[in-house]
Design an enzyme around this catalytic site. Structure first.
Site, PDB file in Angstrom:
ATOM      1  N   LYS A 148       0.816  -1.207   0.000  1.00 43.49           N
ATOM      2  CA  LYS A 148       0.000   0.000   0.000  1.00 43.49           C
ATOM      3  C   LYS A 148       0.861   1.273   0.000  1.00 43.49           C
ATOM      4  O   LYS A 148       0.394   2.329  -0.398  1.00 43.49           O
ATOM      5  CB  LYS A 148      -0.924   0.037   1.228  1.00 43.49           C
ATOM      6  CG  LYS A 148      -1.877  -1.137   1.378  1.00 43.49           C
ATOM      7  CD  LYS A 148      -3.116  -0.969   0.536  1.00 43.49           C
ATOM      8  CE  LYS A 148      -4.230  -1.961   0.851  1.00 43.49           C
ATOM      9  NZ  LYS A 148      -3.893  -3.384   0.822  1.00 43.49           N
TER      10      LYS A 148
HETATM   11  C1  LIG Z   1      -4.522  -4.509   0.484  1.00 45.93           C
HETATM   12  C2  LIG Z   1      -3.763  -5.776   0.580  1.00 45.93           C
HETATM   13  C3  LIG Z   1      -4.013  -6.875  -0.276  1.00 45.93           C
HETATM   14  C4  LIG Z   1      -5.132  -6.873  -1.290  1.00 45.93           C
HETATM   15  O1  LIG Z   1      -4.885  -6.006  -2.359  1.00 45.93           O
HETATM   16  P1  LIG Z   1      -6.070  -5.506  -3.300  1.00 45.93           P
HETATM   17  O2  LIG Z   1      -5.459  -4.494  -4.188  1.00 45.93           O
HETATM   18  O3  LIG Z   1      -7.110  -4.902  -2.377  1.00 45.93           O
HETATM   19  O4  LIG Z   1      -6.607  -6.689  -4.014  1.00 45.93           O
HETATM   20  C5  LIG Z   1      -3.202  -8.000  -0.173  1.00 45.93           C
HETATM   21  N1  LIG Z   1      -2.225  -8.072   0.747  1.00 45.93           N
HETATM   22  C6  LIG Z   1      -1.957  -7.055   1.598  1.00 45.93           C
HETATM   23  C7  LIG Z   1      -0.881  -7.212   2.605  1.00 45.93           C
HETATM   24  C8  LIG Z   1      -2.709  -5.861   1.546  1.00 45.93           C
HETATM   25  O5  LIG Z   1      -2.443  -4.872   2.405  1.00 45.93           O
END
Ligand SMILES: *Cc1c(COP(=O)(O)O)cnc(C)c1O
Length: 431
Positions: free
Chosen positions: A107
């Protein structure tokens, strides 16, 4: 380039408008009017470019004319200031580590780029409201921390985030304020949404969201697919990329990368028991439902919003989507066993989200009887973020990176509010 809404393909806005708005007026998600392509020669020379140079070449194709080139370069250098190394487990398997940013999950890529873009585009004093159930809030806070003229309010549900996540949300200080809401994540989202449509409030102060569906968060996620391909040693082999999926933003960015010409033969979308997308791939029926809690909790999404973007970019053609994407779903028990297996076989400590991805690749390769392949699993978070789960599975202590350890020693600072909108509004008026 202009951007349309997934609810209306004929009405366009500028990049700036799409970023500041977040969500289109008609409730749709913003999409680029077309997916730009690179010449094959670009991919042949990829190894000669740094991660930041590649990121710039991708971003400029979407943003040209709206942000000056030198400014965009420096935005990228500030936002993408950590690597995305490809770690080889064996001749078939590699992991793309996306957790080298300040808050240890992928993120950081989206949130930091978005924060730099918003700070650049906005001239007035701006209040950013974010409802968060975990990773997003801290990544957004990290992106905006110390930015002049911007205040960030993180709303999180009291008692419903892990201890580590709470520390990551509440120890910033400065222009970041954590609001601990007595209620659920849905209450937090409702409060934020109510504030955005409250004319009385928005006529006095300027608000913007930093939610997960912002186009400025999606674009930088394209960068690391190119960076992964660059690092592959044998590019003649078939290449598949596995994305542990929740809200499908990461997968959508990968599909964009493929359409831009990146030679990825297949995507694998790995899900936990929240298998709405897996069911869609296998049956063509998309049936959202309430999410259930799992060990890979950042993927606990019952109604993935980026599904609308995937439909839009494939012009609603199920067969084409199915042709490009394989999907499989796994239980918590299987996830724990996979963490153990990866540790024992490869001496690598994988987090629960990456473990679900590992299982999906294994399934795919044995089902299709494929041996000669480059398979890349996106390792979306650092295992130390899920300490109990991972230590339980491998029966060993996990080393905690210094940047995470640091916030354990800082004091939690939060403001406690009820889930009542009037109380929240009064707080925003006074602060
Ligand atoms: C947000 C997140 C995901 C999922 O990603 P998306 O883009 O929402 O499909 C997977 N793993 C982690 C650690 C995340 O923080």
């Amino acid at each position: 380039m202009k951007f349309y809404s997934t609810n209306n393909e004929n009405k366009f806005v500028t990049f700036k408008e799409a970023v500041i708005k977040g969500l289109a007026d008609d409730g749709g998600l913003f999409m680029p009017e077309f997916i730009p392509r690179f010449e094959p020669s670009f991919f042949k020379n990829l190894e000669n470019y740094s991660f930041q140079e590649i990121a710039f070449d991708i971003a400029i194709k979407f943003i040209e004319g709206e942000i000056n080139k030198e400014e965009l370069r420096s935005i990228i250098n500030r936002a993408i200031n950590f690597p995305a190394p490809l770690i080889k487990l064996n001749d078939q398997f590699s992991l793309l580590e996306l957790f080298h940013g300040p808050t240890l999950a992928f993120k950081d890529f989206g949130a930091r780029f978005m924060a730099e873009i918003i700070s650049h585009l906005s001239q007035e004093k701006l209040n950013i409201l974010v409802a968060t159930s975990g990773d997003t809030g801290s990544a957004v806070a990290g992106g905006f921390f110390g930015k002049e003229n911007i205040n960030v309010f993180l709303l999180y549900p009291c008692g419903k985030v892990s201890e580590i996540q709470e520390k990551q949300l509440t120890t910033w200080g400065g222009n970041i304020t954590a609001l601990e809401i007595k209620g659920t994540f849905d209450d937090c989202q409702r409060l934020v949404k109510s504030a955005f449509v409250d004319k009385d409030l928005t006529s006095r102060k300027k608000f913007s969201s930093a939610n997960s569906i912002s186009i400025a968060r999606l674009l930088p996620q394209i960068f690391y697919y190119f960076e992964a391909y660059k690092q592959l040693k044998d590019k003649r082999k078939e290449t598949i990329v596995c994305v542990p999926s929740g809200n499908l933003g990461n997968l959508t960015a990968g599909l964009f990368a493929k359409m831009m010409g990146l030679p990825i033969d297949k995507f694998i979308s790995a899900t936990n028991k929240n298998d709405i997308f897996t069911k869609y791939i296998n049956t063509s029926l998309f049936e959202p439902r309430d999410s259930v809690q799992t060990l890979s909790n950042a993927m606990d999404v019952g109604n993935p919003s980026n599904f609308a973007r995937i439909l839009s970019v494939y012009k609603n053609t199920y067969n084409k989507i199915k042709n490009d994407i394989y999907s499989a779903s796994f239980s918590d028990e299987e996830t724990l066993n996979a963490i153990k297996e990866v540790y024992e076989k490869y001496n690598y400590i994988i987090d629960p989200h990456g473990a679900v991805g590992y299982l999906a690749v294994k399934n795919y390769l044995s089902e299709k009887n494929i041996e000669e392949v480059n398979s890349i699993v996106l390792e979306t978070a650092h295992p130390a973020k899920f300490l109990d789960t991972v230590e339980n599975a491998i029966n060993k202590k996990v080393e905690i990176p210094a940047r995470l350890e640091e916030c354990f020693h800082k004091e939690k600072q939060s403001i406690s509010l009820s889930n009542n909108y009037d109380e929240f509004k009064k707080y925003l008026m006074d602060n």
